[in-house]
Design a protein around this motif. Structure first.
Motif, PDB file in Angstrom:
ATOM      1  N   SER A 131      -1.406   2.869  -4.236  1.00 56.20           N
ATOM      2  CA  SER A 131      -1.852   1.640  -4.730  1.00 56.20           C
ATOM      3  C   SER A 131      -3.389   1.812  -4.256  1.00 56.20           C
TER       4      SER A 131
ATOM      5  N   LYS B 269      -5.183  -1.504  -2.424  1.00 63.33           N
ATOM      6  CA  LYS B 269      -4.416  -2.004  -1.206  1.00 63.33           C
ATOM      7  C   LYS B 269      -4.615  -0.918  -0.155  1.00 63.33           C
ATOM      8  N   GLU B 270      -4.488   0.416  -0.612  1.00 63.06           N
ATOM      9  CA  GLU B 270      -5.030   1.237   0.620  1.00 63.06           C
ATOM     10  C   GLU B 270      -6.367   1.228   0.974  1.00 63.06           C
TER      11      GLU B 270
END
Length: 339
Positions: free
Chosen positions: A238, A241-242
């Motif tokens: 992702s 998100k990361e």
């Protein structure tokens, strides 16, 4: 799976760097405006020194040494994260404006808010984090394109612009401040190691104890983020998100460091690059090396700076910039040759 020859090379490199750090610490303990004889260092460390020797060592030298070492580690790791999530070799918390954002927040707090001496050291990293986080948010916002995602080159350019604007804001703050507070901001801008007391160590240490293991845990994710976006998405990462989580980590590391050392750039640029040259580009291998390198580079810069011109010395930020600025220009030309 990392092959054992690479792991062996990393361990040898870490061992050599640890020896360099220990040697530099011993040299640094004896050097300065009020020197301590080297044959008196170990007796003094064991509590057998005179009052003067113990005061110089435990109240002046050792706190500064540990602060410098920890801050260098934090800045190098922050730079490594930023280079990984942006896929840009030129990313550095000092160059792209994160340090300046933290500095403006610290300056506003120092100038306009009542300061409680007992909590000042512990509030500084938090205040710096808020300023750095806001800066990182706007840099990310202006660098992001919803069609192509984050644009690494644009991020550096936007960050440089923010860095210059925020440095100008600090100059404006200076113009309306008291003389004693002006001196503080001027020293911060120059990268003077000013948080040289034990409370500042206890203030920065928890951040590193949490964030360094967390980053090492995320090393595999950083490897994937350094690939092209379609490949990273294809293996189930992702990306946004990361990136956000790791960006927050990088911001927190940089903010905790500059809150006690002032505006020091280029450590986050040089540490990761030299580490990659020594042990390769895998994050599991080079991140621990970059951490030790960053600590050692800042420690040796501060040791040389405070002894070459006495009694006040040359700020560590200036000493680092004398090496880091030409290195940045070299990387810039190398980066342009690829395109």
């Amino acid at each position: 799976m990392i092959h054992s020859p690479f792991v062996k090379k990393q361990r040898i490199t870490l061992f050599i760097l640890a020896l360099f750090i220990i040697t530099t610490i011993i040299i640094s303990m004896g050097m300065g405006y009020s020197s301590v004889s080297y044959d008196r260092l170990f007796p003094t460390l064991l509590g057998q020194g005179t009052f003067k020797e113990e005061f110089i060592l435990f109240s002046v030298r050792l706190p500064r040494i540990f602060i410098t070492l920890l801050a260098g580690m934090a800045l190098a790791l922050s730079g490594a994260i930023l280079q990984g999530i942006t896929r840009n070799d030129l990313a550095d918390p000092g160059i792209i404006g994160i340090n300046s954002g933290a500095g403006v927040a610290v300056s506003v707090f120092f100038l306009f808010f009542p300061i409680d001496a007992s909590s000042f050291a512990y509030l500084l990293p938090l205040v710096a984090f808020i300023g750095a986080l806001l800066t990182a948010f706007f840099i990310y916002l202006f660098s992001y394109n919803r069609h192509v995602g984050l644009q690494p080159v644009r991020l550096v350019l936007v960050g440089v612009g923010f860095s210059m604007a925020l440095s100008g804001a600090m100059i404006v703050l200076i113009s309306s401040a008291e003389r004693a507070k002006v001196d503080f901001i001027a020293k911060w801008l120059a990268g003077t190691i000013w948080g040289t007391d034990w409370p500042f160590i206890w203030a920065i240490l928890p951040w590193l104890l949490i964030l360094i293991p967390f980053t090492l845990y995320k090393a595999h994710r950083l490897n994937l983020l350094s690939l092209s976006e379609p490949v990273a998405i294809g293996v189930g990462v992702s990306i946004e998100k990361e990136r956000v989580v790791l960006l927050l980590t990088a911001v927190a590391l940089a903010a905790s460091a500059v809150s006690v050392t002032g505006g020091i750039a280029f450590i986050g640029l040089m540490g990761p690059h030299i580490a990659k040259a020594l042990v390769g580009p895998r994050n599991q291998l080079f991140l621990p090396v970059a951490i030790l390198l960053g600590g050692w580079l800042l420690l040796i810069a501060d040791t040389i700076g405070r002894t070459i011109v006495q009694p006040d010395g040359i700020p560590a930020g200036i000493m680092v910039a004398l090496i880091g600025a030409p290195y940045f220009i070299y990387l810039l030309f190398k980066h342009n040759e690829r395109y």
